[in-house]
Scaffold this active site. Sequence first.
Site, short mmCIF file in Angstrom:
data_model
loop_
_atom_site.label_atom_id
_atom_site.label_comp_id
_atom_site.label_asym_id
_atom_site.label_seq_id
_atom_site.Cartn_x
_atom_site.Cartn_y
_atom_site.Cartn_z
N GLU A 83 14.14 -6.99 -9.83
CA GLU A 83 14.67 -5.68 -9.43
C GLU A 83 16.06 -5.41 -9.97
O GLU A 83 16.34 -4.32 -10.42
CB GLU A 83 14.81 -5.64 -7.89
N GLY A 136 9.49 14.78 -2.31
CA GLY A 136 8.04 14.64 -2.10
C GLY A 136 7.32 15.03 -3.38
O GLY A 136 7.93 15.12 -4.45
N HIS A 183 -3.07 -23.74 -13.09
CA HIS A 183 -4.26 -22.92 -13.35
C HIS A 183 -3.97 -21.79 -14.34
O HIS A 183 -4.66 -20.77 -14.33
CB HIS A 183 -4.81 -22.37 -12.03
N ARG A 232 18.49 6.72 -2.84
CA ARG A 232 17.13 7.27 -2.87
C ARG A 232 16.77 7.81 -4.25
O ARG A 232 15.61 8.15 -4.50
CB ARG A 232 16.99 8.40 -1.85
N LYS A 287 15.22 3.39 -2.87
CA LYS A 287 15.20 2.60 -1.63
C LYS A 287 13.94 2.87 -0.82
O LYS A 287 13.37 1.97 -0.24
CB LYS A 287 16.45 2.96 -0.81
N CYS A 293 13.57 11.16 -3.39
CA CYS A 293 14.80 11.93 -3.61
C CYS A 293 15.52 11.99 -2.27
O CYS A 293 14.99 11.62 -1.23
CB CYS A 293 14.46 13.33 -4.07
N LYS A 309 13.62 -10.21 -6.21
CA LYS A 309 15.03 -9.83 -6.26
C LYS A 309 15.53 -9.90 -7.69
O LYS A 309 16.23 -9.00 -8.15
CB LYS A 309 15.91 -10.76 -5.39
N TRP A 321 15.02 11.39 -7.92
CA TRP A 321 14.32 10.26 -8.52
C TRP A 321 13.09 10.91 -9.16
O TRP A 321 12.17 11.34 -8.46
CB TRP A 321 13.92 9.27 -7.43
N GLU A 377 9.85 -13.76 -3.03
CA GLU A 377 10.98 -12.87 -2.77
C GLU A 377 12.12 -13.14 -3.76
O GLU A 377 12.77 -12.22 -4.25
CB GLU A 377 11.44 -13.05 -1.31
O1 M6R Z 1 10.98 0.46 3.66
P1 M6R Z 1 9.94 -0.59 3.35
O2 M6R Z 1 10.28 -1.91 3.92
O3 M6R Z 1 8.56 -0.14 3.71
O4 M6R Z 1 9.97 -0.73 1.77
C1 M6R Z 1 9.04 -1.53 1.11
C2 M6R Z 1 9.43 -1.78 -0.33
O5 M6R Z 1 9.52 -0.57 -1.03
C3 M6R Z 1 10.77 -2.51 -0.44
O6 M6R Z 1 10.76 -3.72 0.26
C4 M6R Z 1 11.12 -2.79 -1.92
O7 M6R Z 1 10.23 -3.74 -2.44
C5 M6R Z 1 12.56 -3.26 -2.01
N1 M6R Z 1 13.21 -2.58 -3.07
C6 M6R Z 1 12.70 -4.72 -2.22
O8 M6R Z 1 13.99 -5.14 -2.46
#
Ligand code: M6R
Length: 592
Positions: free
Chosen positions: A471, A101, A487, A28, A587, A2, A468, A74, A464
């Site tokens: 997500e 938290g 496999h 967030r 985020k 949050c 993306k 969140w 990656e």
């Molecule tokens: O702040 P961080 O790099 O530790 O975050 C790690 C992951 O939560 C972050 O990379 C997440 O996978 C992203 N949303 C990817 O786009």
Amino acid sequence: MCGIIGCILDNKKAAPILLDCVSRLEYRGYDSVGIATSGSEIKIKKDKGKIEDVHKNLKLTDLPGARGIAHVRWATHGLPTKENAHPHTDCKNKIAVVHNGIIENYKELKSKLEDEGHIFKSDTDTEVIPHLIEKYMDEGNDLESATRLAIGNLKGSYAIAAISDDEPNKVIGARKESPLIVGKGENEYFIASDAPAILHHTNKVIYLEDHEMVILNEDGILIKDSEGHEIQKEVFTIDWTPDMAEKGGFDHFMLKEIHEQPEAVKNTLLESSEIEKIVKDFPKFNRICFVACGTSYHASLTGKYLFEKLVGIPTDVTLASEFEYSADTLDENTLVILITQSGETADTLKALRLVNHKAKTLAIVNVLGSTITREAEYVVYTRAGPEIGVAATKTYLAQLTAIYLLAIHMGGKKELLEKLNKIPSYMKSSLQKEEHIKEIAQKYRDAQDFFFIGRGFSYPTAMEGALKLKEITYIHAEGYASGELKHGPLALIDDGVPVVAVVPPGRSHDKTLSNVEEVKARGAHVIGLGSSLDDDLKAEVHDLIEFDDEIDEMFSSIPYVIPLQLLSYYISVMKGIDPDKPKNLAKCVTVE
Ligand code: M6R
């Protein structure tokens, strides 16, 4: 997870400023939003939904008063509903609290408080906090002492901001394992989950440590330790400018951040001499262990290939959430490299705390002063600037740059710096493929499944690319080491399934090309990424994204991932999804 804000202003209405700041924290959480202001009595407006919609309905800025708190949620405990939206209050609606938290022992606290006659209105863990403060204020404590006593009961993580009718001139903040910073403006003071939220008002910040408390009032900022003793803390000046956290004419932060990548890489390359200095201080290591989550984990995977090649030390990569189950054999001869853009990810922080001072720790972080930078032994900063889009883009490429620099300096391979310095120019030509990528996005936007394949350095790129796409488009996507396909996953390849094959020139090229032939023979539509001179690849693929032949696999990780970010971005927009705020995601993940 949050986002929280608190402020005390000098003769200005707090609500518009709280709304502005909390909107900058929307990455967030965006399940619900709420603001409480204090004056003669606490006034609250809150509801479920995105900030823009809630503001349209409730006119959040109408709230009176020059002090207040705000929250974007969140959801963790309780559905995203109006009742569960923050701020939460005590029985008499005289105390309001926002929280980021998880309070692990809230059930036990709630049932005790209910036995004592407290009436709860939500399903959240947070609501125990205003009731605990109420209990201690009813016993004769002021807001500050009551808050200190209240948090003494809490197990779990929290960053909170609290206000009370009885002391309308104060905003109290406290933290444990969730980020909280204090902003020092001209006769105005803030608390916030992160710095970009308040950059329009001040760039002077103080980072609170666990168990510290801040009291904002018109005379300024008072910081106290867990015992209530006043402490002096350093005020940092953040060199990020407010426009760095604006969309700057782009439709979304994600697209702006994709276009900022050459700059992010160039700025991070300037850290080369700093990294060289850090490396000179290193003892001799016999093992390297990368630890990270999500996109940062993919940067770490690239790190494994690079370190084994350039440094020659056995290197492994562990997901931060799995680290505690496999950390037993690390010792002072191990370098643990933690990668995190936010510097606040709970799993990564936990891993650091588990291993700090047992092994050497180095953190690669984008956010100045974040918790992990304050606890790791060595810190390397990536210079990507603030990243607002939930999907990591420019911070990923800045992390990769820092990893290249670290590997080059640790491996004594300075001759490779010349090649590395060419990467920003390769990136510019990757960005010029935008129109072509849009056409590919249009062609495949309705696919149900996507596969991304690559070997060696291209395997993390494939992972990656798949992350993306998942997500921000909600399409099922898998990233595979191409050799693994046969496999099992090959059974999923059918007519028309898009397979994105990352095939730069180099050692892995021919084998990946054979895997491309395998999927093509089973009906896949192949989108190939490779050299403009690669006629063999051209002959196999349905769509080709071409790169300069000079980019070999070792240096492909940065330029090759850009078209994959753009592909996800455009499919997301074509599907009507907001790529900056994908559902269910936040985020910064500050819970385990
Ligand atoms: O702040 P961080 O790099 O530790 O975050 C790690 C992951 O939560 C972050 O990379 C997440 O996978 C992203 N949303 C990817 O786009």
